[in-house]
Design an enzyme around this catalytic site. Structure first.
Site, mmCIF file in Angstrom:
data_model
loop_
_atom_site.group_PDB
_atom_site.id
_atom_site.type_symbol
_atom_site.label_atom_id
_atom_site.label_comp_id
_atom_site.label_asym_id
_atom_site.label_seq_id
_atom_site.Cartn_x
_atom_site.Cartn_y
_atom_site.Cartn_z
ATOM 1 N N CYS A 70 0.871 -1.174 0.000
ATOM 2 C CA CYS A 70 0.000 0.000 0.000
ATOM 3 C C CYS A 70 0.906 1.221 0.000
ATOM 4 O O CYS A 70 1.718 1.396 0.916
ATOM 5 C CB CYS A 70 -0.887 -0.014 1.247
ATOM 6 N N CYS A 182 -1.338 3.680 -6.573
ATOM 7 C CA CYS A 182 -2.129 3.033 -5.523
ATOM 8 C C CYS A 182 -2.324 1.596 -5.968
ATOM 9 O O CYS A 182 -2.601 1.340 -7.151
ATOM 10 C CB CYS A 182 -3.478 3.735 -5.357
#
Length: 264
Positions: A70, A182
């Site tokens: 992440c 992302c």
């Protein structure tokens, strides 16, 4: 002992998928912080706390390394995590450097998609300042794309309309590369490629897994593997090679993660 992958939701499965192709001798654990997804709309303090809680839970399992799959969590929490645990912890960053290098001599620009929180962090702004000598990098937050992904919404018409609306202010003919900053966003890579066939689409998964492999080799903790599975067989077999966990202990979300691994 296995390798753990952590994200707030299903986005990090894109990184897990890359690792399962490249490290077929390993076993894997995937942990999603479903109690607090998404991270991109939270404060830095909240994300730091949630990540620490999740890593505490992961380290109770039999793991030999952890990948923070992440970008938002990495940008906020990676330094504290590396100081707080005695196993290798690998983070992520948007693939800005390779994208800039791809476009250094072309006259084309680079457009980075990421969460608002990632784009605000000094880790990201310092990265861009360090590699973007020609000032060719632009950034765009796409928070709704995380929500679409978490809902497993891959309706081409819906997603195409979303991209067209978000990118309407940009002259896309001036861009040579889009960076997916992302881990949720690579689920939409094929849609983007069809929308913009002349633009390269890159993300940080391959670089992260290369770094993971280097760390495992340096620590001499790589599992000797059987021959690599043919890529055409991987999708059908991946779900048998990974244990899924989530902070909310939700069976329905476990099934969603399994489905996401099949889709990617």
């Amino acid at each position: 002992m296995g390798i753990a992958f952590f994200d707030s939701g299903i986005g990090g499965i894109t990184v897990l998928h890359e690792a399962m192709k490249r490290l077929p001798g390993e076993s894997f654990l995937y942990f999603a912080d479903t109690l607090h997804v998404p991270y991109g709309t939270k404060t830095s303090e909240e994300v730091n706390k949630y990540v620490k809680q999740s890593i505490d839970q992961i380290t109770r399992e039999d793991v030999k390394a952890i990948v923070i799959a992440c970008n938002t969590a990495t940008s906020i929490a990676i330094s504290g995590l590396r100081n707080g645990y005695d196993i290798p912890i690998i983070g992520m960053e948007p693939a800005v450097k390779p994208a800039v290098e791809m476009n250094r001599s072309t006259g084309k620009r680079v457009l980075v998609f990421a969460t608002e929180l990632t784009l605000k962090q000094s880790k990201y702004t310092d990265l861009v300042s360090r590699v973007d000598e020609q000032c060719i990098v632009d950034s765009l937050p796409l928070p709704e794309l995380v929500e679409y992904c978490e809902a497993l919404n891959f309706d081409i018409r819906v997603i195409n309309d979303y991209f067209r609306a978000k990118l309407a202010p940009f002259n896309m003919s001036t861009y040579g590369t889009i960076v997916l900053g992302c881990t949720h966003y690579p689920f939409y890579k094929n849609i983007l490629r069809k929308l913009f066939p002349d633009i390269q689409i890159v993300d940080g998964s391959a670089g992260t897994v290369r770094r993971l492999s280097q760390v495992l080799k340096s620590a001499d903790i790589v599992n000797v593997q059987a021959p690599v599975k043919a890529q055409t067989q991987v999708s059908a077999q991946l779900s048998m090679d990974v244990k899924f966990m989530c902070s909310g202990n939700e069976p329905a979300y476990i099934r969603k993660m399994e489905r996401a691994l099949e889709i990617i």
